[in-house]
Motif scaffolding. Structure first.
Motif, PDB file in Angstrom:
ATOM      1  N   THR A  42       0.697  -1.188  -0.058  1.00 57.44           N
ATOM      2  CA  THR A  42       0.004  -0.021  -0.062  1.00 57.44           C
ATOM      3  C   THR A  42       0.862   1.217  -0.033  1.00 57.44           C
ATOM      4  O   THR A  42       0.665   2.112  -0.596  1.00 57.44           O
ATOM      5  N   GLU A  43       2.032   1.393   0.747  1.00 64.19           N
ATOM      6  CA  GLU A  43       2.812   2.247   1.106  1.00 64.19           C
ATOM      7  C   GLU A  43       3.479   2.600  -0.531  1.00 64.19           C
ATOM      8  O   GLU A  43       3.658   3.578  -1.058  1.00 64.19           O
ATOM      9  N   LEU A  45       2.627   1.708  -3.436  1.00 53.34           N
ATOM     10  CA  LEU A  45       1.559   2.179  -4.438  1.00 53.34           C
ATOM     11  C   LEU A  45       1.233   3.629  -4.329  1.00 53.34           C
ATOM     12  O   LEU A  45       0.643   4.180  -5.181  1.00 53.34           O
ATOM     13  N   GLU A  46       1.594   4.345  -3.314  1.00 53.34           N
ATOM     14  CA  GLU A  46       1.220   5.734  -3.202  1.00 53.34           C
ATOM     15  C   GLU A  46       2.089   6.482  -4.258  1.00 53.34           C
ATOM     16  O   GLU A  46       3.067   6.176  -4.602  1.00 53.34           O
ATOM     17  N   PRO A  47       1.389   7.448  -4.860  1.00 53.75           N
ATOM     18  CA  PRO A  47       1.961   8.246  -5.966  1.00 53.75           C
ATOM     19  C   PRO A  47       3.164   8.953  -5.485  1.00 53.75           C
ATOM     20  O   PRO A  47       3.241   9.461  -4.102  1.00 53.75           O
ATOM     21  N   GLY A  48       4.384   8.929  -6.069  1.00 53.48           N
ATOM     22  CA  GLY A  48       5.594   9.579  -5.585  1.00 53.48           C
ATOM     23  C   GLY A  48       6.486   8.613  -4.945  1.00 53.48           C
ATOM     24  O   GLY A  48       7.486   9.082  -4.466  1.00 53.48           O
ATOM     25  N   ALA A  49       5.942   7.405  -4.403  1.00 49.18           N
ATOM     26  CA  ALA A  49       6.625   6.596  -3.477  1.00 49.18           C
ATOM     27  C   ALA A  49       7.828   5.611  -4.275  1.00 49.18           C
ATOM     28  O   ALA A  49       7.664   5.653  -5.390  1.00 49.18           O
ATOM     29  N   SER A  50       8.736   5.671  -3.466  1.00 51.14           N
ATOM     30  CA  SER A  50      10.103   5.186  -4.123  1.00 51.14           C
ATOM     31  C   SER A  50      10.176   3.686  -3.646  1.00 51.14           C
ATOM     32  O   SER A  50      10.631   3.262  -2.419  1.00 51.14           O
ATOM     33  N   ARG A  69       4.159  -6.185  -5.169  1.00 52.53           N
ATOM     34  CA  ARG A  69       3.225  -5.320  -5.823  1.00 52.53           C
ATOM     35  C   ARG A  69       2.609  -6.156  -7.030  1.00 52.53           C
ATOM     36  O   ARG A  69       1.331  -5.665  -7.036  1.00 52.53           O
ATOM     37  N   ARG A  73      -1.715  -6.752  -7.216  1.00 51.95           N
ATOM     38  CA  ARG A  73      -2.326  -6.371  -8.437  1.00 51.95           C
ATOM     39  C   ARG A  73      -2.926  -7.178  -9.332  1.00 51.95           C
ATOM     40  O   ARG A  73      -4.173  -7.295  -9.626  1.00 51.95           O
TER      41      ARG A  73
END
Length: 103
Positions: A42-43, A45-50, A69, A73
């Motif tokens: 979940t972390e 998949l956050e936008p901008g996550a590395s 991931r 999905r």
């Protein structure tokens, strides 16, 4: 042609050290709970996550987190296509096998 040698040769000593002593127990694979994987995915998949930074922080290789991931999905995609199977969790082994899932 090569230059004439002076007759002296230089040798370098290389010492090979085994990663573990013979007879020592092998390190067991780590097991991550499904809840922990879900939280990390979940972390990630956050936008901008590395993904690499998250993986480094928790001590795994980035390819492992990418696999988690991908599996998450695929599971969401499967659940979306088979809404009557809402409570079913498909394991990685079941997805890889060619056998039909029990209903």
């Amino acid at each position: 042609m090569s230059a004439p040698s002076s007759g002296t040769r230089t040798f370098h000593m290389i010492e090979a050290v085994a990663d573990r002593l013979e007879g020592a127990p092998r390190q067991l694979r780590r097991h991550w709970s499904d809840e922990f994987k879900a939280q990390v995915v979940t972390e990630a998949l956050e936008p901008g996550a590395s993904v690499s930074a998250i993986a480094r922080r928790i001590g795994i290789h980035p390819s492992q987190l990418f696999a988690w991931r991908r599996d998450a999905r695929a599971e969401r995609h499967y659940r979306g296509r088979h809404s009557s199977c809402e409570g079913v969790v498909v394991s990685r082994q079941a997805r890889r096998s060619k056998l039909p899932l029990a209903r």
